[in-house]
Design a protein around this motif. Structure first.
Motif, PDB file in Angstrom:
ATOM      1  N   ALA A   1       0.822  -1.200   0.000  1.00 41.32           N
ATOM      2  CA  ALA A   1       0.000   0.000   0.000  1.00 41.32           C
ATOM      3  C   ALA A   1       0.864   1.260   0.000  1.00 41.32           C
ATOM      4  CB  ALA A   1      -0.925  -0.002   1.213  1.00 41.32           C
ATOM      5  N   ILE A   2       1.899   1.258   0.819  1.00 37.84           N
ATOM      6  CA  ILE A   2       2.778   2.435   0.871  1.00 37.84           C
ATOM      7  C   ILE A   2       3.487   2.621  -0.461  1.00 37.84           C
ATOM      8  CG2 ILE A   2       4.867   3.383   1.913  1.00 37.84           C
ATOM      9  CD1 ILE A   2       3.998   2.347   4.559  1.00 37.84           C
ATOM     10  N   ALA A   3       3.838   1.526  -1.117  1.00 37.66           N
ATOM     11  CA  ALA A   3       4.496   1.627  -2.416  1.00 37.66           C
ATOM     12  C   ALA A   3       3.602   2.339  -3.421  1.00 37.66           C
ATOM     13  CB  ALA A   3       4.868   0.235  -2.920  1.00 37.66           C
ATOM     14  N   VAL A   4       2.309   2.036  -3.379  1.00 32.27           N
ATOM     15  CA  VAL A   4       1.356   2.691  -4.284  1.00 32.27           C
ATOM     16  C   VAL A   4       1.275   4.182  -3.975  1.00 32.27           C
ATOM     17  CG1 VAL A   4      -1.071   2.830  -4.981  1.00 32.27           C
ATOM     18  CG2 VAL A   4      -0.001   0.587  -4.608  1.00 32.27           C
ATOM     19  N   LEU A   5       1.245   4.524  -2.685  1.00 31.72           N
ATOM     20  CA  LEU A   5       1.175   5.925  -2.288  1.00 31.72           C
ATOM     21  C   LEU A   5       2.437   6.684  -2.708  1.00 31.72           C
ATOM     22  CD1 LEU A   5      -0.380   5.571   1.293  1.00 31.72           C
ATOM     23  CD2 LEU A   5      -1.513   6.393  -0.791  1.00 31.72           C
ATOM     24  N   ILE A   6       3.591   6.024  -2.565  1.00 33.43           N
ATOM     25  CA  ILE A   6       4.846   6.659  -2.987  1.00 33.43           C
ATOM     26  C   ILE A   6       4.819   6.917  -4.486  1.00 33.43           C
ATOM     27  CG2 ILE A   6       7.337   6.305  -3.255  1.00 33.43           C
ATOM     28  CD1 ILE A   6       7.265   4.707  -0.630  1.00 33.43           C
ATOM     29  N   SER A   7       4.360   5.916  -5.243  1.00 31.72           N
ATOM     30  CA  SER A   7       4.287   6.071  -6.700  1.00 31.72           C
ATOM     31  C   SER A   7       3.381   7.226  -7.081  1.00 31.72           C
ATOM     32  CB  SER A   7       3.786   4.768  -7.341  1.00 31.72           C
ATOM     33  OG  SER A   7       4.698   3.715  -7.120  1.00 31.72           O
ATOM     34  N   ARG A   8       2.243   7.325  -6.409  1.00 29.70           N
ATOM     35  CA  ARG A   8       1.297   8.402  -6.714  1.00 29.70           C
ATOM     36  C   ARG A   8       1.884   9.765  -6.371  1.00 29.70           C
ATOM     37  NH1 ARG A   8      -4.306   5.676  -4.343  1.00 29.70           N
ATOM     38  NH2 ARG A   8      -4.598   4.164  -6.056  1.00 29.70           N
ATOM     39  N   ALA A   9       2.581   9.835  -5.237  1.00 36.56           N
ATOM     40  CA  ALA A   9       3.196  11.105  -4.839  1.00 36.56           C
ATOM     41  C   ALA A   9       4.255  11.530  -5.841  1.00 36.56           C
ATOM     42  CB  ALA A   9       3.793  10.975  -3.441  1.00 36.56           C
TER      43      ALA A   9
END
Length: 288
Positions: A1-9
């Motif tokens: 989940a954090i990986a997805v958030l990092i990618s989006r940021a």
């Protein structure tokens, strides 16, 4: 989940949010226990983020020039070394100064995978970039690294060849010696001198005959060359009896003709003897 958030940021170029998310991962990794499973999970999460995007993050962190940003960049490179593949053009640049050490370490960990961009830097980079690439390659200590350095030397300017020769003794393999022998055929005396110095540091006994021939030569019509002085000094790196004997003969030699011109060679031999055989050289030095 954090990986997805990092990618989006990162897609939104919200680097501050990306910094915070990655910092949370690093805190998790630093709270690891004996078996390293937290660290492994963090590495797995970061591996899910596009490496090009992470390289952009590291680049932005380097530009920020703050301690926090430098820590984010360093930790990212440490946990995901392959990110460094997109950052090799920062080697030897002011922009990359803040992350120079972790970037170099990450590239070194990649081994042969990073050879192509390093080879390009050796041939096309700025002097500082070429220096950085040389350091990374010799730190690997591998034969393929010396092969690439030797290949780059064949079409390089004398200044680069001399710098490469200064690095080669860190990798004590036959190819390093062979490359120094190749450099002895250069038309530039500064390059030949650097090659003799490198041969001395390598302490490869196969080079002794060539070094001794150059060190012992004498002409009544010409003064000593800088490469002869370098060869004499190189002999001081060896402990073999023939090297010490050659130095002793040079140290006590006082030619009837052109004796003054020979003096720098004799003095160099005395200094080399102090390094090679300090106990037995004391009497010779005092007598001279």
């Amino acid at each position: 989940a954090i990986a997805v958030l990092i990618s989006r940021a990162l897609e939104a170029e919200n680097f501050e949010a990306a910094f915070e998310l990655i910092e949370s991962l690093f805190r998790e990794a630093n709270n690891d226990e004996e078996f390293g499973w937290r660290r492994a999970n963090v590495k797995s999460a970061l591996s899910g983020v596009d490496s090009v995007a992470l390289a952009t993050l590291v680049r932005e962190a380097a530009r920020a020039k703050t301690r926090r940003a430098a820590e984010v960049a360093s930790s990212t490179l440490m946990l995901v070394p392959q990110v460094a593949m997109g950052l090799t053009n920062l080697i030897g640049t002011p922009e990359g100064a803040e992350i120079a050490q972790p970037l170099r370490e990450s590239i070194r960990q990649l081994g042969h995978t990073a050879l192509a961009p390093l080879a390009k830097l050796l041939r096309e980079g700025s002097p500082a970039a070429r220096e950085g690439a040389l350091e990374i390659l010799v730190e690997s200590g591998r034969g393929w690294a010396v092969e690439e350095i030797a290949a780059a030397m064949k079409s390089a300017d004398p200044a680069f060849i001399i710098r490469a020769l200064n690095f080669l003794p860190r990798v004590r393999i036959p190819l390093s010696t062979e490359t120094c022998f190749w450099a002895l055929s250069s038309s530039f005396p500064e390059v030949r001198s650097a090659a003799y110095r490198a041969l001395g540091e390598l302490e490869d006994n196969s080079a002794l005959p060539q070094i001794m021939r150059t060190a012992a030569r004498h002409s009544a019509f010409r003064g000593p060359s800088i490469e002869q002085i370098a060869a004499v000094s190189a002999l001081g790196q060896f402990r073999e009896p023939e090297a010490v004997d050659c130095l002793k003969k040079i140290a006590v030699r006082r030619p009837l003709f052109a004796g003054a011109r020979y003096e720098p060679v004799r003095r160099a031999a005395q200094l080399a003897l102090e390094l090679a055989d300090p106990d037995r050289s004391a009497g010779l030095t005092k007598a001279a």
